[in-house]
Design a protein around this motif. Structure first.
Motif, PDB file in Angstrom:
ATOM      1  N   TYR A  49       0.741  -1.148  -0.266  1.00 55.59           N
ATOM      2  CA  TYR A  49       0.035   0.170  -0.067  1.00 55.59           C
ATOM      3  C   TYR A  49       0.818   1.552   0.155  1.00 55.59           C
ATOM      4  O   TYR A  49       0.966   2.113  -0.399  1.00 55.59           O
ATOM      5  N   VAL A  50       1.632   1.367   0.827  1.00 58.08           N
ATOM      6  CA  VAL A  50       2.473   2.665   0.813  1.00 58.08           C
ATOM      7  C   VAL A  50       3.559   2.484  -0.350  1.00 58.08           C
ATOM      8  O   VAL A  50       3.049   3.864  -0.676  1.00 58.08           O
ATOM      9  N   PHE A  51       4.599   2.390  -0.683  1.00 62.50           N
ATOM     10  CA  PHE A  51       5.015   2.274  -2.046  1.00 62.50           C
ATOM     11  C   PHE A  51       4.294   2.205  -3.323  1.00 62.50           C
ATOM     12  O   PHE A  51       4.879   3.078  -3.639  1.00 62.50           O
ATOM     13  N   HIS A  52       2.619   1.672  -3.323  1.00 61.28           N
ATOM     14  CA  HIS A  52       2.072   1.632  -4.954  1.00 61.28           C
ATOM     15  C   HIS A  52       0.930   2.618  -4.671  1.00 61.28           C
ATOM     16  O   HIS A  52       0.486   2.493  -5.463  1.00 61.28           O
ATOM     17  N   ASP A  53       0.633   3.180  -3.754  1.00 59.04           N
ATOM     18  CA  ASP A  53      -0.041   3.726  -3.630  1.00 59.04           C
ATOM     19  C   ASP A  53       0.412   5.057  -3.089  1.00 59.04           C
ATOM     20  O   ASP A  53      -0.161   6.199  -3.304  1.00 59.04           O
ATOM     21  N   LEU A  54       0.905   5.187  -1.777  1.00 65.20           N
ATOM     22  CA  LEU A  54       0.829   6.926  -0.816  1.00 65.20           C
ATOM     23  C   LEU A  54       2.483   7.336  -1.976  1.00 65.20           C
ATOM     24  O   LEU A  54       1.422   8.385  -2.268  1.00 65.20           O
ATOM     25  N   VAL A  55       3.044   6.819  -2.328  1.00 69.64           N
ATOM     26  CA  VAL A  55       4.058   7.086  -3.392  1.00 69.64           C
ATOM     27  C   VAL A  55       3.590   7.377  -4.840  1.00 69.64           C
ATOM     28  O   VAL A  55       4.111   8.872  -5.139  1.00 69.64           O
TER      29      VAL A  55
END
Length: 593
Positions: free
Chosen positions: A424-430
């Motif tokens: 989620y963090v690397f593929h969405d938020l970033v």
């Protein structure tokens, strides 16, 4: 720009066909980066070799390295995957680009949607690398390198940085005060590096702990005045602007509040399509674009975001749910896991959201270990229902939990947060921050909580210390050292956007247009009956059943409208599970044609 590397032919040197390359005796090096010095990258590769250099490079970058001596091509992404690097192969050789849109200019490529990747996107709101929304096109995973052997025509992917390692290593022997000290020292070092730049600095400020802490450190002791930006909403229960204004007043930042209105959804909606290489389902993308526009208008060089704070500091709401799951008796979990069968029998017309929520918890309850439970954590639609929605059938891609190894005896929370970072963090938020700043000529994204060194330090702090006095104990105690109690005593809440309400009322035309029966039937991608039932249930005012799934469908349709002229046939790969050509974590043979 699309770059091609031809397959090795006896008696001929493999040379790059276009692009900005730096040459050494052994290597040809192409890089796309945000800040930093490309000469330093070249020097590190010449001195340390490919993998050794990648472990030291901290710039946001995507790199291609042609080893002329070993006849190998290396494609690498930074630890966040913040600058995408796409690749593929055909009978002529390998091609790659930092922009998926470059493929649209290649007439000899047959571009089709990968239905399994489409399912991934609808399920989670992003496509997990190494897959992409296009069949046969790969994407280098964060912290990874893809190596093509040009002699053997083989390919393998390996990690040069893996968050699992620091999370599964022994923890620091720290109490809460010592953990707070370590956090403060680490963040001061990162924010001082940002302040050392020549340009002005802007930061998103919601008034929550994550953004407030960064604003405090960026403003404190610096010669530059920090600019802060807040997005407000007129709808009750969504507006955090008053909290942010109090923080800005105390810190004496140059503060801008923009109240997002329903009309802004229409204004920004059509801007999203051309900016996305792949569809992204994060509802905060539009507020992020507004902040980026404001920062660009004010001449900022950096835009600082607090993304990743929940995961780094162990404050995600799923943690308490998983703790209950682990402590529940196995027999009780088995009985509770029958709920999807019961709901199917008693409420056959229940919303997809209710059915999937029950299915998700039931599968988590039946899970024998943390890895299996994690697979269902963020599921939006039960697998059988996803198969009904997407026409033609597909073999699902494995999730991160199914492809990544798990340390024996590791604590559940360590595994949970490491996997949430990698998915989620690397593929969405970033991706959200990178897309929102795409149009800025000189606006650079800074995400202090996601710096590699900071992730590794926080991974070594025990989860129980991070939550000693409730969620985000470290941040709260750190803020209490520098801010009055009236500014730090507020309940934790996430940043949410009233988009669903707008889509039901002022901007309902967006749903009616992009998900009309005629449009869906002409495209031939989705089962019209299934999709129209989803839409009709959503349009019942006052409730948002299946809201995230519907938003993901809208984002896909917006992307598809932009890409449709470039796709072959109906745009969907016709064979089930046609993904072997580019997308396994293990090594694979490149087809010889």
């Amino acid at each position: 720009m699309l770059i091609r590397i031809g397959w090795h032919k006896k008696g001929k040197e493999v040379v790059p066909d276009g692009g900005a390359w730096r040459e050494t005796k052994r290597y040809s090096i192409w890089s796309r980066q945000q800040g930093g010095d490309s000469d330093q990258i070249v020097q590190k590769i010449a001195r340390l070799g490919v993998i050794g250099a990648l472990r030291e490079i901290e710039e946001r970058c995507a790199i291609a390295i042609l080893d002329k001596e070993a006849q190998r091509l290396w494609l690498a992404a930074d630890h966040l995957g913040s600058l995408a690097l796409y690749y593929g192969q055909d009978r002529e050789g390998i091609f790659f680009s930092g922009n998926l849109g470059a493929l649209r200019l290649q007439r000899n490529l047959s571009l089709r949607i990968d239905p399994a990747s489409l399912a991934l996107f609808l399920q989670y709101g992003y496509v997990l690398s190494p897959w992409t929304i296009l069949d046969g096109i790969g994407k280098v995973s964060p912290g990874s390198v893809v190596m093509f052997d040009l002699k053997e025509r083989s390919k393998r992917e390996q990690r040069y940085w893996n968050p699992d390692i620091p999370y599964l290593e022994p923890k620091y022997n720290l109490d809460l005060d010592e953990a707070v000290d370590l956090t403060e020292r680490s963040l001061i070092e990162i924010t001082e590096t940002i302040r050392a730049g020549s340009g002005q600095i802007g930061a998103f400020l919601s008034g929550g702990y994550d953004s407030t802490l960064l604003a405090l450190l960026l403003q404190r002791g610096g010669e530059k005045t920090l600019h802060t930006y807040t997005i407000g909403f007129g709808e009750r229960g969504y507006d955090e602007a008053p909290y942010a204004q109090k923080i800005a007043d105390y810190l004496k930042t140059v503060h801008t509040t923009y109240y997002l209105q329903p009309d802004d959804l229409e204004r920004f909606f059509y801007r999203i399509g051309p900016m996305m290489d792949e569809p992204l389902g994060d509802q905060a993308l539009i507020p992020s674009m507004v902040v980026a526009d404001l920062a660009q208008r004010d001449g900022m060089e950096y835009l600082v975001g607090g993304d990743g704070g929940d995961e780094i500091f162990g404050a995600n709401s799923y943690m308490s749910r998983f703790s209950i799951l682990e402590k529940s008796p196995r027999m009780l979990r088995r009985l509770a896991s029958l709920s999807p069968l019961i709901i199917d029998r008693l409420l056959p017309f229940a919303s997809e959201g209710l059915h999937t929520q029950l299915y998700r918890y039931a599968r988590m309850l039946r899970a024998d270990n943390a890895t299996e439970a994690l697979k269902f954590k963020d599921m939006i639609l039960a697998p059988d229902r996803m198969q009904r929605l997407i026409l033609g059938g597909f073999t699902p891609h494995p999730t991160l939990c199914e492809t990544a190894s798990v340390g024996r005896g590791s604590h559940f929370s360590d595994l949970l947060f490491s996997r949430m970072l990698q998915s989620y963090v690397f593929h969405d938020l970033v991706a959200k921050m990178c897309i929102s700043t795409e149009t800025g000529e000189r606006l650079r994204v800074a995400l202090p909580y996601l710096e590699r060194s900071f992730i590794e330090k926080m991974a070594h702090i025990d989860y129980r210390i991070k939550n000693r006095n409730g969620p985000k104990s470290i941040q709260r105690q750190l803020l209490q050292r520098h801010l009055p109690g009236t500014l730090t005593k507020r309940p934790k809440r996430g940043f949410s956007v009233p988009i669903m309400a707008w889509l039901q009322e002022e901007q309902r035309w967006i749903v009616e247009h992009f998900l009309s029966q005629k449009k869906i039937e002409e495209e031939g991608l989705f089962d019209p009956d299934v999709l129209l039932r989803l839409k009709d249930r959503f349009m019942l005012k006052g409730r948002y059943p299946d809201g995230q799934l519907l938003w993901n469908l809208l984002m896909f349709e917006l992307w598809y409208e932009e890409w449709k002229p470039s796709l072959s046939d109906h745009g969907v790969s016709s064979h089930i599970g046609a993904v072997e050509n580019h997308g396994t974590v293990a090594s694979g043979e490149v087809p010889k044609q």
